[in-house]
Structure formats: C-alpha cells, structure tokens
Design a protein around this motif. Structure first.
Motif, short mmCIF file in Angstrom:
data_model
loop_
_atom_site.label_atom_id
_atom_site.label_comp_id
_atom_site.label_asym_id
_atom_site.label_seq_id
_atom_site.Cartn_x
_atom_site.Cartn_y
_atom_site.Cartn_z
N PHE A 1 33.93 40.82 31.63
CA PHE A 1 34.19 39.91 30.24
C PHE A 1 35.35 41.60 29.53
CE2 PHE A 1 29.75 39.96 31.35
CZ PHE A 1 30.28 38.17 31.52
N ASP A 2 35.15 42.83 30.46
CA ASP A 2 35.82 43.88 29.50
C ASP A 2 37.56 43.68 29.56
OD1 ASP A 2 35.01 44.37 32.59
OD2 ASP A 2 34.64 46.19 32.52
N ARG A 3 37.86 42.79 30.56
CA ARG A 3 38.82 42.81 31.56
C ARG A 3 39.08 41.55 31.50
NH1 ARG A 3 40.32 43.79 35.96
NH2 ARG A 3 38.59 43.39 37.56
N ILE A 4 38.91 40.78 30.00
CA ILE A 4 39.08 39.26 30.01
C ILE A 4 41.38 38.97 30.11
CG2 ILE A 4 38.87 39.05 27.82
CD1 ILE A 4 37.76 36.23 28.76
N GLU A 5 41.80 40.58 29.68
CA GLU A 5 42.72 39.69 29.09
C GLU A 5 43.69 40.42 30.20
OE1 GLU A 5 44.55 38.52 26.85
OE2 GLU A 5 43.12 39.64 25.10
N ASP A 6 42.89 41.06 31.40
CA ASP A 6 43.77 41.22 32.99
C ASP A 6 43.85 39.55 33.34
OD1 ASP A 6 44.14 43.90 32.26
OD2 ASP A 6 42.75 43.88 33.44
N VAL A 7 42.26 39.05 33.13
CA VAL A 7 42.46 37.73 33.75
C VAL A 7 43.04 36.84 33.54
CG1 VAL A 7 40.64 36.22 34.40
CG2 VAL A 7 39.64 38.25 35.01
N LEU A 8 43.45 36.49 32.17
CA LEU A 8 44.48 35.16 31.39
C LEU A 8 45.92 35.83 31.96
CD1 LEU A 8 42.88 35.30 27.42
CD2 LEU A 8 41.92 34.02 29.76
N LEU B 1 37.20 21.51 38.54
CA LEU B 1 36.25 22.43 37.85
C LEU B 1 37.06 23.20 39.37
CD1 LEU B 1 34.59 23.67 36.41
CD2 LEU B 1 32.55 22.78 37.31
N ILE B 2 36.92 25.01 39.20
CA ILE B 2 37.17 26.02 39.37
C ILE B 2 36.02 27.27 39.05
CG2 ILE B 2 38.53 27.55 40.99
CD1 ILE B 2 40.68 25.73 40.64
N HIS B 3 35.33 27.67 40.46
CA HIS B 3 34.66 29.07 39.75
C HIS B 3 34.93 30.15 40.31
CE1 HIS B 3 30.94 31.33 40.71
NE2 HIS B 3 31.03 31.78 39.28
N MET B 4 35.45 31.04 39.53
CA MET B 4 35.99 32.10 40.37
C MET B 4 35.32 33.66 39.64
SD MET B 4 38.28 33.77 41.61
CE MET B 4 38.56 32.11 42.59
N SER B 5 36.08 34.45 40.20
CA SER B 5 35.55 36.24 40.00
C SER B 5 36.88 36.97 40.64
CB SER B 5 34.32 36.63 40.02
OG SER B 5 33.82 38.08 40.12
N ILE C 1 41.20 35.66 43.58
CA ILE C 1 41.81 34.64 42.27
C ILE C 1 43.63 35.13 42.50
CG2 ILE C 1 41.99 36.81 41.18
CD1 ILE C 1 41.07 35.87 38.52
N ARG C 2 43.56 36.25 43.23
CA ARG C 2 44.95 36.28 43.26
C ARG C 2 45.80 34.75 43.69
NH1 ARG C 2 43.95 41.36 44.70
NH2 ARG C 2 44.65 41.08 46.82
N GLU C 3 45.11 34.18 45.24
CA GLU C 3 45.15 32.73 45.66
C GLU C 3 44.90 31.06 45.09
OE1 GLU C 3 45.23 31.93 49.42
OE2 GLU C 3 46.34 33.80 49.00
N LEU C 4 43.75 31.77 43.53
CA LEU C 4 44.06 30.67 42.64
C LEU C 4 45.35 30.86 41.52
CD1 LEU C 4 42.36 28.14 41.61
CD2 LEU C 4 41.31 30.41 39.62
N LYS C 5 45.56 32.05 41.27
CA LYS C 5 47.10 31.88 41.12
C LYS C 5 47.92 31.63 41.22
CE LYS C 5 50.38 35.42 39.37
NZ LYS C 5 50.69 36.66 39.62
N GLU C 6 47.95 31.66 42.44
CA GLU C 6 49.44 30.77 43.04
C GLU C 6 49.06 29.15 43.61
OE1 GLU C 6 52.12 31.69 43.77
OE2 GLU C 6 51.25 33.49 43.67
N ALA C 7 47.68 28.87 43.77
CA ALA C 7 47.32 27.06 43.52
C ALA C 7 47.55 27.03 42.39
CB ALA C 7 45.92 27.29 43.94
N ILE D 1 46.53 37.42 35.03
CA ILE D 1 46.85 36.94 36.08
C ILE D 1 46.94 34.92 36.47
CG2 ILE D 1 45.93 36.35 38.52
CD1 ILE D 1 44.18 39.33 37.68
N LEU D 2 45.85 34.86 35.74
CA LEU D 2 46.45 32.83 35.66
C LEU D 2 47.45 32.64 35.06
CD1 LEU D 2 42.68 32.26 35.59
CD2 LEU D 2 44.08 32.59 37.52
N GLY D 3 48.11 33.37 34.10
CA GLY D 3 48.99 32.53 33.13
C GLY D 3 48.50 32.31 32.00
N THR D 4 46.74 31.90 31.79
CA THR D 4 46.79 31.50 30.59
C THR D 4 46.04 32.12 29.45
OG1 THR D 4 45.04 29.36 30.36
CG2 THR D 4 44.27 31.34 31.82
#
Ligand code: SF4
Ligand code: SF4
Length: 379
Positions: free
Chosen positions: A123-130, A88-92, A101-107, A132-135
C-alpha cells in the motif's frame, strides 16, 4: 476420539453431496442467478465463449471462474490466459522477489483494460505498482491479514478510503494464510471487505462451508486460493475444480499455471458437471490424504510455546517445494515466517500442536523435514 475427528463425517459428506448423486445435479442452494451467470457478453471484460463468468459479489464485476495466481507467473502463460478469456489476475510485488510483477507488466502491454487486477499489500508503494503496470488504478486491494484482530484493524479502512478517494483503488479484499476460518468469519461479521480470498483446499472447504454461504449472503465475492494444495493427482484436481465451482459462494478459482496445458485442462472443465462417482472419489481422496493436508486453521500455533509459524513452514515445504517444485518460493515463504534459530531449538517435540490439529497431522515430523530442507538449501 482423535481418529474420528480426523475423518470427514460421512453424514456431512452425504448431506453436501446429495445433489451430486442425483445425476450430477447442482448442490443445494446453487443456482445460476446467485452468480449472476450468463450475463450479456458485452458486459464482460475480455469475454471468450469457452470461459464462464460470474459476478464478484456486490462489486458488479464479472470475472472469469478461472483466475490467474501471481506466484511464479510467466508472461507467456499470462498472455495465453488472456487470449483464453481469463480476466482477473492476483499479484504482489513480493512474488518471486519482484520477478512476477515484471512478467505481468510484459504480458499486459496494451492489454491492461482486458483484466481486473487484485493486488496484495504494497500500500505504501502503490504509485510504484501503478507505474510498473502502466495503469491509473488497481481494481481490488487485497489486505493480507492472519488474525481476527488484524482483519478488523481500523487502519485498513482509513488506508483503503484514502486510496479510493484518490481514484487509485476500487474495492477492498481480504486474503488470509493463517487462522483462515476465523479471519473469514470476522470479515463476514464486519462486512467491510468486498472480496474474500481464503485458502480453500478440500478440508478447508468442508470446514468453512457455512462461513462461505454467509459471505455470499452479504454480497461478498470469493476467490478460492491454494485450492489444490495437497492434491497432486490431475484427475482429482479437475473433479475438485468442478466441486468448487458448484459451491454457491465460490466466484472464481485463483491458481498459478506453469504451462499452457494445465491452463487448458482447467478451462475445458469449467462447463463440465461433477458426477456422483467423481464426488465420491474426492471424498475417499480426502480421507486418505487428510493427515498430510494442512488447512491453515492456526489451531496448532495458538498452543505452540515457541510461537512457531507452523502452517507457513509446512505450506512452504509441502506445497511450494514438494508439490509445485518451486524451491525459490518455498524458501522465501519460510523466510517470511521469520522464525529464529532459538525458537527452533526450543521446539523439543512437546507435541501440543499435534494434540489440537483437527486433521491429525504429524506436525513434528513434517516440521523436522521442512527445516532440514531449509538448512540444506541455505548451507
Ligand atoms: S512440538 Fe514444537 S512446534 Fe509443536 S507445539 Fe511443541 S514447540 Fe511448538
Ligand atoms: S497443522 Fe493442523 S492445526 Fe496446524 S494449521 Fe494445519 S490443519 Fe490447522
């Protein structure tokens, strides 16, 4: 008398610690079933035999009792944490100005399915987060709210349901950095959130014991954060980790780890039992440090005529900067508190804040220190 209010009551300590004095037994109310402990390893994401897993309330997810905090996240440590069974990882996106979050993407490259992600805001940029994390989805969407009214804001339900219907999130969580006890109590009453992430340092755990048990009874999972705030001694940290994990309502301790060694130390301790001697040391430690350890209750801010975000300012300097040595995060958290020069200059040491602080914190002195740090850093 103020002096008495500043002390954890000895009766309260003896009550909550009674079982610990009987050969390190479990605290009252603690049993393996409440946490859904010892499930089939095949049901657990990223299972490792050294780790302990607990059911995160009614989500049905089995999460590691040590989870990774996102501030200051380093890809090598995150990758190592996955190898040690953390799931479990908590991120913002705001952590470390987007670097975390870029470090998390690599990990997470090729490993997304091994972990659950709890995402704060954005919440308004959730697509960006998805992207970035490839999910395709985030497991827990954490709403960052700091007052009772905001905790119950109906827009939160709408936003969550909308994203859930699109398959982008699964569960809703609440994280609070201010008026923490009041926010948790409101969330428990509302019963909307699946997961709570309160500040749970020593004084906060004592103050919120009953609220946490109510949360557990309602099937809410609890991710303890900033639990080691105000606790620099490593031995005390290990003892407090054990105490937290004995609490029947605490599912996981969420923490940022700067290196492999500190993560290893925590993981080694998850199967150890809190001894009576350790619990008594924690009690003494809490007494000695109480007047330096803000529990983010927000009482001071309610009476401040300048409307200063006192607990955020104190947290930034004493926790991020002094304790964790993270100057960048300290400054950015102070910036988030967005107090103006006029407000600061309006603070003439009326000390109303100090008169209501349950921990007897010398707020005006600590504020002056924090602001001197900010001025020096920004000069
Ligand atoms: S001393 Fe300053 S921070 Fe404290 S209540 Fe007065 S104006 Fe607010
Ligand atoms: S300084 Fe005192 S009153 Fe203010 S949030 Fe911290 S513990 Fe509460």
């Amino acid at each position: 008398m103020k002096q008495n209010r500043n002390l954890i009551s000895r009766r309260s300590f003896m009550k909550t610690s009674a079982a610990a004095f009987t050969a390190g037994g479990l605290l009252p109310g603690m049993d393996a079933d409440k946490h859904g402990s010892d499930p089939n390893p095949g049901d657990i994401r990223n299972y490792h035999p050294d780790m302990v897993y607990r059911k995160l309330g009614n989500t049905g997810l089995y999460v590691s009792v040590i989870s990774l905090g996102g501030i200051g996240l380093i890809r090598q440590v995150a990758s190592y944490a996955l190898d040690r069974g953390v799931n479990l990882i908590h991120m913002s996106t705001s952590y470390n100005h987007g670097k975390a979050i870029r470090e998390l993407k690599e990990a997470l490259k090729g490993k997304r399915q091994r972990v659950y992600i709890a995402l704060k805001d954005t919440f308004d940029r959730i697509e960006d987060v998805l992207n970035i994390l490839g999910t395709d989805s985030i497991d827990i969407l954490m709403f960052n709210r700091h007052s009772e009214e905001k905790v119950s804001d109906p827009k939160i339900r709408d936003m969550f349901e909308n994203l859930k219907n699109q398959g982008k999130v699964r569960f809703a969580g609440l994280t609070s950095h201010d008026q923490v006890k009041a926010c948790v109590a409101r969330a428990v009453r509302d019963g909307f959130y699946h997961v709570l992430q309160p500040v749970l340092n020593q004084p906060a755990l004592e103050a919120m014991d009953l609220d946490l048990r109510d949360a557990m009874d309602k099937g809410m999972g609890v991710m303890a954060m900033k639990s080691m705030k105000g606790m620099e001694d490593r031995e005390m940290q290990v003892a407090y980790l054990k105490k937290l994990l004995k609490h029947p309502a605490v599912t996981t301790v969420n923490k940022a780890f700067p290196d492999f060694e500190s993560l290893d130390l925590y993981i080694r301790s998850v199967r150890e039992v809190l001894t009576g001697a350790e619990d008594f040391s924690l009690y003494q430690y809490a007494q000695r440090n109480r007047a330096r350890n803000c529990m983010m209750c927000g009482e001071c801010e309610k009476v401040c005529p300048q409307g200063l975000g006192i607990s955020t300012i104190l947290r930034s300097k004493t926790y991020y900067h002094d304790q964790l040595g993270d100057r960048e995060t300290a400054l950015s958290a102070m910036a988030e508190a967005s107090f103006s020069r006029a407000q600061l200059e309006g603070c003439r040491g009326c000390a109303r804040c100090e008169r209501v602080c349950p921990n007897g914190i010398r707020i005006t002195e600590m504020l002056a220190d924090a602001l001197e740090f900010q001025d020096g850093s920004c000069a």
